[in-house]
Design a protein around this motif. Structure first.
Motif, PDB file in Angstrom:
ATOM      1  N   VAL A 269       0.938 -10.021  -2.493  1.00  0.00           N
ATOM      2  CA  VAL A 269      -0.142 -10.838  -1.953  1.00  0.00           C
ATOM      3  C   VAL A 269      -1.510 -10.169  -2.100  1.00  0.00           C
ATOM      4  N   TRP A 270      -1.547  -8.815  -2.050  1.00  0.00           N
ATOM      5  CA  TRP A 270      -2.830  -8.139  -2.158  1.00  0.00           C
ATOM      6  C   TRP A 270      -3.326  -8.017  -3.596  1.00  0.00           C
ATOM      7  N   VAL A 271      -2.543  -8.534  -4.557  1.00  0.00           N
ATOM      8  CA  VAL A 271      -3.057  -8.679  -5.915  1.00  0.00           C
ATOM      9  C   VAL A 271      -3.891  -9.949  -6.011  1.00  0.00           C
ATOM     10  N   ASP A 272      -3.311 -11.073  -5.596  1.00  0.00           N
ATOM     11  CA  ASP A 272      -4.020 -12.343  -5.783  1.00  0.00           C
ATOM     12  C   ASP A 272      -5.058 -12.626  -4.711  1.00  0.00           C
ATOM     13  N   ALA A 273      -4.954 -11.957  -3.535  1.00  0.00           N
ATOM     14  CA  ALA A 273      -5.915 -12.257  -2.460  1.00  0.00           C
ATOM     15  C   ALA A 273      -7.354 -11.927  -2.845  1.00  0.00           C
ATOM     16  N   PRO A 274      -7.682 -10.708  -3.267  1.00  0.00           N
ATOM     17  CA  PRO A 274      -9.082 -10.438  -3.626  1.00  0.00           C
ATOM     18  C   PRO A 274      -9.537 -11.176  -4.877  1.00  0.00           C
ATOM     19  N   ILE A 275      -8.592 -11.525  -5.754  1.00  0.00           N
ATOM     20  CA  ILE A 275      -8.981 -12.281  -6.949  1.00  0.00           C
ATOM     21  C   ILE A 275      -9.510 -13.661  -6.558  1.00  0.00           C
TER      22      ILE A 275
ATOM     23  N   ILE B 121     -10.022  -1.861   4.699  1.00  0.00           N
ATOM     24  CA  ILE B 121     -10.925  -1.050   3.880  1.00  0.00           C
ATOM     25  C   ILE B 121     -10.213  -0.535   2.637  1.00  0.00           C
ATOM     26  N   GLN B 122      -8.992  -0.034   2.810  1.00  0.00           N
ATOM     27  CA  GLN B 122      -8.279   0.581   1.693  1.00  0.00           C
ATOM     28  C   GLN B 122      -8.128  -0.391   0.525  1.00  0.00           C
ATOM     29  N   HIS B 123      -7.805  -1.635   0.824  1.00  0.00           N
ATOM     30  CA  HIS B 123      -7.597  -2.618  -0.235  1.00  0.00           C
ATOM     31  C   HIS B 123      -8.886  -2.899  -0.996  1.00  0.00           C
ATOM     32  N   HIS B 124     -10.025  -2.870  -0.295  1.00  0.00           N
ATOM     33  CA  HIS B 124     -11.298  -3.242  -0.917  1.00  0.00           C
ATOM     34  C   HIS B 124     -12.037  -2.064  -1.534  1.00  0.00           C
ATOM     35  N   THR B 125     -11.631  -0.839  -1.243  1.00  0.00           N
ATOM     36  CA  THR B 125     -12.339   0.323  -1.778  1.00  0.00           C
ATOM     37  C   THR B 125     -11.455   1.197  -2.669  1.00  0.00           C
ATOM     38  N   ILE B 126     -10.185   0.879  -2.759  1.00  0.00           N
ATOM     39  CA  ILE B 126      -9.272   1.615  -3.646  1.00  0.00           C
ATOM     40  C   ILE B 126      -8.633   0.661  -4.652  1.00  0.00           C
ATOM     41  N   PHE B 127      -7.751  -0.218  -4.197  1.00  0.00           N
ATOM     42  CA  PHE B 127      -7.001  -1.089  -5.101  1.00  0.00           C
ATOM     43  C   PHE B 127      -7.903  -2.055  -5.856  1.00  0.00           C
ATOM     44  N   TRP B 128      -8.748  -2.753  -5.139  1.00  0.00           N
ATOM     45  CA  TRP B 128      -9.570  -3.799  -5.738  1.00  0.00           C
ATOM     46  C   TRP B 128     -10.569  -3.254  -6.752  1.00  0.00           C
ATOM     47  N   PRO B 129     -11.387  -2.242  -6.418  1.00  0.00           N
ATOM     48  CA  PRO B 129     -12.318  -1.746  -7.448  1.00  0.00           C
ATOM     49  C   PRO B 129     -11.597  -1.138  -8.652  1.00  0.00           C
ATOM     50  N   ALA B 130     -10.403  -0.558  -8.437  1.00  0.00           N
ATOM     51  CA  ALA B 130      -9.646  -0.047  -9.590  1.00  0.00           C
ATOM     52  C   ALA B 130      -9.229  -1.191 -10.501  1.00  0.00           C
ATOM     53  N   MET B 131      -8.798  -2.316  -9.935  1.00  0.00           N
ATOM     54  CA  MET B 131      -8.444  -3.490 -10.735  1.00  0.00           C
ATOM     55  C   MET B 131      -9.659  -4.011 -11.498  1.00  0.00           C
ATOM     56  N   LEU B 132     -10.789  -4.059 -10.834  1.00  0.00           N
ATOM     57  CA  LEU B 132     -12.003  -4.560 -11.470  1.00  0.00           C
ATOM     58  C   LEU B 132     -12.429  -3.646 -12.619  1.00  0.00           C
ATOM     59  N   GLU B 133     -12.411  -2.349 -12.385  1.00  0.00           N
ATOM     60  CA  GLU B 133     -12.808  -1.395 -13.408  1.00  0.00           C
ATOM     61  C   GLU B 133     -11.880  -1.468 -14.614  1.00  0.00           C
TER      62      GLU B 133
END
Length: 711
Positions: A258-264, A311-323
């Protein structure tokens, strides 16, 4: 993205953490959504091109479990809650430009495309892992279908997060002593093949990203610990039927976590907004994609407004996916503190909450609540709601300061002039004070402080009250009509500036004020430049904008809450099968405190001091003028504190607990005759008083001036 002061030439996207489509919203949930709306509106007031987007988080195990209990499909269950949220947010003047959900076609397509990009770039690999399995019920147990013991701190934990202890994200197979939450059966671990994203390969990038990241300090500081401890690769698939399918060959019928598609959904919702209004109005690709065009080679200004538990999802996982996929990185993350109720945590199972719909059904206007949530403490600090505190803030600040100035000024103007008083120009004194308020608003936006936005306006209204009281136009109107007209012109000019600058926090009330001023168009469409323009409209007879909250109303509301909690607790006692963790909120993206505080209160000391000993303490009101970090100190800040007669340097252990940029202007209580001490080469001359491990700063309820002695 740039790091220039707002407004910039890059398109901005402001997002709010997705509400999990699994239950009613209470006022604690509203804190981040109101904060996001306030910030997005404030950007627009500065002239920044802005899209404000969010959506409902539809996937994950709680939805599947609760849908099964209600005998409906997960999609029907989640859509029902999504529609309720879409109806609720506008009632609180939270005006998303687009509000979608994670199960729609747009998000499904973008999510699968982004995962394929990760795979093609070599950032995804297969790995055999141990997954919890219920041998009695013959099913695998992803995420919250399993609970047990955290391997890091020993606390009770969910399958994906140590929610009661260290707050760490947990990968499948990490929870010790696993138990099925469906059947209560002991679980066992079995080997399964899952997909992993190489987050560990982005450690260096993420360290640099955190150095660049703007917003609240907790969003920068908290994830550094995880990087220093060593990042683990991230399992991005789950053994479930409900979710977005893993793209490509998928022999095990896995869905994406779920935390893959949620920030997308942030990207998807922005795209839907662009498709609705046209790319000439807002170009989603220019905002989200690096190198989308020559004018925006690094993308737009992305600001995430979230609860601190994600915080962890938005400052670790998500920016890594974006980069990894060539998208723009976030410029800022604003992570809010929790909301408590009367000093205790929200408990949804015990009905200990002020529900969003309930607040409105009690006849309250949404804008006072927006003001309370936005300005009651720094954004990253915890906020305690009580009906008494709500009454005091409304009556003192909205009614007594802002409302009082507006009503007395506009009523006098309306009764004595046919339209807005005509003077050669707004006086230099008032024009300068309006310019100062505009500068304060601009600074608040660039400091990511929604509280300072409200303070800028209440301070301007306070000035207005002093100005009209000092000039007494009612004494001038007969003998010195031109001077009276000048004073009232100034007051109406201040009222117009308040309408413009207060719109982000109280949009509906400010639109009414705009109409009373007789100004053309809508206050929602103007920028701060309109606050400098002379009033020209035909004044209508004003109505008081804010309504006082009476004491007996507070007593009635408290009685209702207490009766409701008692009834729910009686029900809990009668229900022997209720799970011990029933207090916990199921929201995976929840941004409120949802359980009773776990801190122990120290017993009150039996050792007493005499009144004479107390009088030896010189305790004063102070105001922080400057705050800066001390090199080499993990938790200390250097403060310059105005104590009226002098300004002192005081070292305080506030680093990581308060946003450094939000401290200036804060009223504090200081032990002034504390012995001097040298800490990290800085002489500290006094002690700032604070409560608890979170350093809740002691302050004053009213407007005691710096230097006032605390008796």
């Amino acid at each position: 993205m740039s790091h220039d002061d707002f407004p910039t030439e890059h398109p901005a996207v402001v997002t709010c953490g997705l509400p999990y489509a699994n239950g009613d919203l209470h006022i604690g949930h509203l804190r981040t959504y109101v904060g996001g709306d306030v910030y997005a509106r404030a950007l627009e007031r500065l002239g920044q091109e802005t899209a404000f987007v969010s959506g409902s988080d539809m996937h994950g195990t709680p939805v599947a479990v609760n849908a099964e209990q209600e005998g409906v499909s997960p999609e029907a269950f989640a859509l029902d809650w999504h529609e309720r949220y879409a109806e609720t947010f506008p009632k609180f003047n939270v005006a998303f430009d687009n509000y979608g959900h994670t199960h729609d076609e747009t998000n499904t397509e973008i999510t699968q495309a982004l995962v394929r990009d990760l795979e093609e770039a070599g950032h995804v690999y297969e790995k055999e892992i141990m997954v919890a399995y219920d041998p009695v019920d013959d099913q695998y147990l992803p995420d919250r279908y399993v609970e047990g013991t955290c391997p890091y701190c020993g606390a009770h934990a969910r399958g994906d997060e140590c929610d009661e202890g260290c707050q760490r994200h947990l990968e499948p197979g990490e929870v010790e002593d696993p138990v099925s939450t469906i059947t209560g059966n002991p679980a066992e671990y079995r080997e399964r093949t899952h997909e992993f994203f190489e987050v560990s390969e982005f450690s260096e990038y993420l360290s640099g990203f955190l150095d660049r990241l703007e917003g609240t300090s907790n969003a920068r500081n908290q994830p550094r610990e995880w990087i220093e401890q060593g990042l683990q690769d991230w399992c991005i698939t789950r053994d479930m039927d409900w979710g977005i399918d893993l793209p490509g060959e998928n022999p095990q019928d896995l869905v994406l976590y779920v935390w893959v598609d949620a920030p997308i959904e942030y990207v998807s919702s922005t795209k839907q907004y662009s498709e609705r209004v046209g790319s000439d109005v807002f170009d989603w690709e220019a905002a989200w994609k690096e190198g989308a065009d020559d004018d925006h080679p690094e993308g737009g200004e992305i600001v995430h407004v979230i609860g601190r538990d994600i915080i962890q999802h938005h400052t670790i996982f998500w920016p890594a996916m974006l980069e990894a996929t060539g998208h723009a990185e976030p410029r800022a993350v604003m992570a809010s503190g929790f909301v408590t109720l009367g000093g205790k945590g929200f408990s949804t199972s015990r009905d200990r909450a002020v529900w969003a719909d309930e607040y409105l059904e009690e006849g309250f206007h949404p804008d006072p609540l927006r003001y309370y949530l936005a300005t009651n403490g720094g954004f990253q600090q915890d906020v305690d709601f009580s009906w008494e505190k709500f009454r005091d803030r409304v009556n003192t600040e909205l009614v007594g300061t802002v409302g009082n100035f507006l009503y007395r000024s506009l009523l006098f103007a309306h009764r004595n002039y046919d339209d807005a008083p005509i003077a050669d120009a707004t006086s230099e004194e008032v024009a300068e004070r309006i310019d100062e308020a505009i500068a304060d608003v601009e600074a608040a936006v660039n400091d990511y402080s929604v509280r300072a936005l409200g303070d800028a306006v209440t301070d301007l209204a306070r000035f207005g009250n002093e100005y009209i009281q000092h000039n007494e136009p009612w004494k001038l109107v007969d003998d010195e009509p031109e001077e009276a007209a000048r004073v009232i012109h100034d007051c109406v000019a201040i009222a117009k500036a308040i309408a413009v600058l207060f719109e982000p926090i109280a949009p509906e009330k400010c639109e009414r004020l705009w109409d009373q001023l007789g100004e053309e168009g809508s206050v929602h469409d103007v920028t701060v430049d309109a606050a400098r323009e002379a009033p020209e409209g035909d004044l209508s007879e004003p109505e008081e904008l804010f309504e006082k909250v009476e004491d007996d109303r507070v007593e009635e509301l408290n009685a209702k809450l207490e009766a409701r909690v008692a009834e729910a607790e009686d029900g809990d006692a009668d229900d022997e099968t209720e799970d011990e963790s029933g207090d916990e909120e199921d929201h995976e993206t929840d941004d409120t405190a949802t359980e009773e505080p776990m801190t122990d209160i120290d017993p009150i000391s039996d050792d007493r001091i005499s009144f004479e000993e107390f009088q030896e303490l010189d305790v004063r009101v102070g105001r922080i003028e400057e705050a800066e970090e001390i090199e080499g100190a993990d938790d200390l800040l250097k403060l310059r504190v105005d104590l009226g007669a002098e300004t002192r340097t005081i070292v305080a252990g506030l680093k990581g607990l308060h946003a450094v940029e939000e401290l200036p202007g804060t009223k504090v209580v200081v032990l002034a005759n504390m012995e001097k001490a040298e800490l990290f080469g800085v002489e500290s001359n006094g002690m700032v008083l604070a409560a608890g491990e979170e350093a809740d700063l002691l302050t004053t309820h009213e407007d005691a001036e710096p230097g006032t002695k605390v008796l």
